[in-house]
Design an enzyme around this catalytic site. Structure first.
Site, PDB file in Angstrom:
ATOM      1  N   ASN A 178       2.635  39.226  -5.345  1.00  0.00           N
ATOM      2  CA  ASN A 178       2.554  39.969  -4.090  1.00  0.00           C
ATOM      3  C   ASN A 178       2.079  41.385  -4.389  1.00  0.00           C
ATOM      4  O   ASN A 178       2.605  42.055  -5.275  1.00  0.00           O
ATOM      5  CB  ASN A 178       3.935  40.001  -3.412  1.00  0.00           C
ATOM      6  CG  ASN A 178       4.364  38.625  -2.954  1.00  0.00           C
ATOM      7  OD1 ASN A 178       3.564  37.881  -2.405  1.00  0.00           O
ATOM      8  ND2 ASN A 178       5.619  38.274  -3.202  1.00  0.00           N
ATOM      9  N   HIS A 229       4.246  41.789 -11.346  1.00  0.00           N
ATOM     10  CA  HIS A 229       4.972  40.583 -11.747  1.00  0.00           C
ATOM     11  C   HIS A 229       4.319  39.363 -11.137  1.00  0.00           C
ATOM     12  O   HIS A 229       3.767  39.414 -10.038  1.00  0.00           O
ATOM     13  CB  HIS A 229       6.453  40.659 -11.349  1.00  0.00           C
ATOM     14  CG  HIS A 229       6.701  40.971  -9.906  1.00  0.00           C
ATOM     15  ND1 HIS A 229       6.587  42.244  -9.392  1.00  0.00           N
ATOM     16  CD2 HIS A 229       7.067  40.184  -8.864  1.00  0.00           C
ATOM     17  CE1 HIS A 229       6.873  42.224  -8.099  1.00  0.00           C
ATOM     18  NE2 HIS A 229       7.152  40.980  -7.747  1.00  0.00           N
ATOM     19  N   HIS A 248       5.237  35.508 -10.078  1.00  0.00           N
ATOM     20  CA  HIS A 248       6.274  34.512  -9.838  1.00  0.00           C
ATOM     21  C   HIS A 248       5.744  33.157 -10.321  1.00  0.00           C
ATOM     22  O   HIS A 248       4.603  32.784 -10.000  1.00  0.00           O
ATOM     23  CB  HIS A 248       6.560  34.369  -8.339  1.00  0.00           C
ATOM     24  CG  HIS A 248       7.042  35.609  -7.641  1.00  0.00           C
ATOM     25  ND1 HIS A 248       8.353  35.772  -7.245  1.00  0.00           N
ATOM     26  CD2 HIS A 248       6.401  36.732  -7.244  1.00  0.00           C
ATOM     27  CE1 HIS A 248       8.484  36.934  -6.620  1.00  0.00           C
ATOM     28  NE2 HIS A 248       7.315  37.540  -6.602  1.00  0.00           N
ATOM     29  N   ASP A 271      14.347  34.721 -11.676  1.00  0.00           N
ATOM     30  CA  ASP A 271      14.514  35.531 -10.464  1.00  0.00           C
ATOM     31  C   ASP A 271      15.976  35.467 -10.017  1.00  0.00           C
ATOM     32  O   ASP A 271      16.597  34.401 -10.047  1.00  0.00           O
ATOM     33  CB  ASP A 271      13.577  35.025  -9.366  1.00  0.00           C
ATOM     34  CG  ASP A 271      13.406  36.035  -8.244  1.00  0.00           C
ATOM     35  OD1 ASP A 271      12.297  36.587  -8.114  1.00  0.00           O
ATOM     36  OD2 ASP A 271      14.388  36.286  -7.504  1.00  0.00           O
ATOM     37  N   ILE A 272      16.496  36.608  -9.582  1.00  0.00           N
ATOM     38  CA  ILE A 272      17.906  36.679  -9.186  1.00  0.00           C
ATOM     39  C   ILE A 272      18.170  35.923  -7.874  1.00  0.00           C
ATOM     40  O   ILE A 272      19.317  35.543  -7.594  1.00  0.00           O
ATOM     41  CB  ILE A 272      18.339  38.172  -9.066  1.00  0.00           C
ATOM     42  CG1 ILE A 272      19.842  38.337  -9.232  1.00  0.00           C
ATOM     43  CG2 ILE A 272      17.839  38.798  -7.781  1.00  0.00           C
ATOM     44  CD1 ILE A 272      20.277  39.774  -9.434  1.00  0.00           C
ATOM     45  N   GLY A 290       4.433  41.858   1.094  1.00  0.00           N
ATOM     46  CA  GLY A 290       5.880  41.898   0.926  1.00  0.00           C
ATOM     47  C   GLY A 290       6.334  42.256  -0.472  1.00  0.00           C
ATOM     48  O   GLY A 290       7.443  41.891  -0.887  1.00  0.00           O
ATOM     49  N   GLN A 291       5.504  42.985  -1.217  1.00  0.00           N
ATOM     50  CA  GLN A 291       5.916  43.405  -2.571  1.00  0.00           C
ATOM     51  C   GLN A 291       7.114  44.334  -2.464  1.00  0.00           C
ATOM     52  O   GLN A 291       7.048  45.350  -1.752  1.00  0.00           O
ATOM     53  CB  GLN A 291       4.760  44.116  -3.286  1.00  0.00           C
ATOM     54  CG  GLN A 291       5.099  44.500  -4.724  1.00  0.00           C
ATOM     55  CD  GLN A 291       3.951  45.213  -5.447  1.00  0.00           C
ATOM     56  OE1 GLN A 291       2.926  45.516  -4.843  1.00  0.00           O
ATOM     57  NE2 GLN A 291       4.145  45.479  -6.727  1.00  0.00           N
TER      58      GLN A 291
END
Ligand code: 5GP
Ligand code: ZN
Length: 113
Positions: free
Chosen positions: A86, A99, A101, A30-31, A92-93
């Site tokens: 999410n 995806h 996490h 994740d960035i 809060g997607q």
């Protein structure tokens, strides 16, 4: 999906820090990590969210969970980890490509991350 960020990552149009890849799945860091280890696992086929999983596409989801177990072991997450997806606005997607996490490397609270 030409306007999908994660489809662009799969296509190599946007760089990512890959940790695992096969014909069906990509896992990358994740960035904006929320934990010492924060990896996203995505199907290469565009699925918008958990709510779009159905009998036609669910096999890849089973495969994703095999990959999650493999990646978590590869990352040395022996103390445990959390898997989060999410789905929709209330969750809060922000990226509308399915995806999961993987969060680990510290004691997680009961908050999402
Ligand atoms: P969501 O909020 O939809 O559950 O998760 C989207 C995740 O994608 C966020 O954790 C966010 O930091 C991550 N993300 C957004 N843009 C990029 C990007 O360009 N590269 C990577 N590696 N992660 C991204
Ligand atoms: Zn996509």
């Amino acid at each position: 999906m030409s306007d999908c960020l994660f489809c662009k990552i799969i296509a190599g149009e946007i760089p990512s820090s890959k940790v695992y890849e096969d014909d069906l799945v990509l896992a990358f860091r994740d960035i904006a990590p929320q934990a010492p280890t924060h990896i996203l696992v995505i199907p290469k086929a565009h699925i918008s969210s958990v709510s779009a999983i159905n009998g036609e596409n669910s096999a890849v989801v089973a495969h994703i969970f095999e990959v999650i177990a493999k990646v978590a072991a590869q990352e040395g997450l022996t103390g445990g980890y959390r898997v989060v997806s999410n789905c929709g606005d209330h969750a809060g997607q922000t990226v509308h490509h399915l995806h999961f996490h993987i969060l680990g490397g510290r004691q997680l609270t009961l908050e999402m991350a």
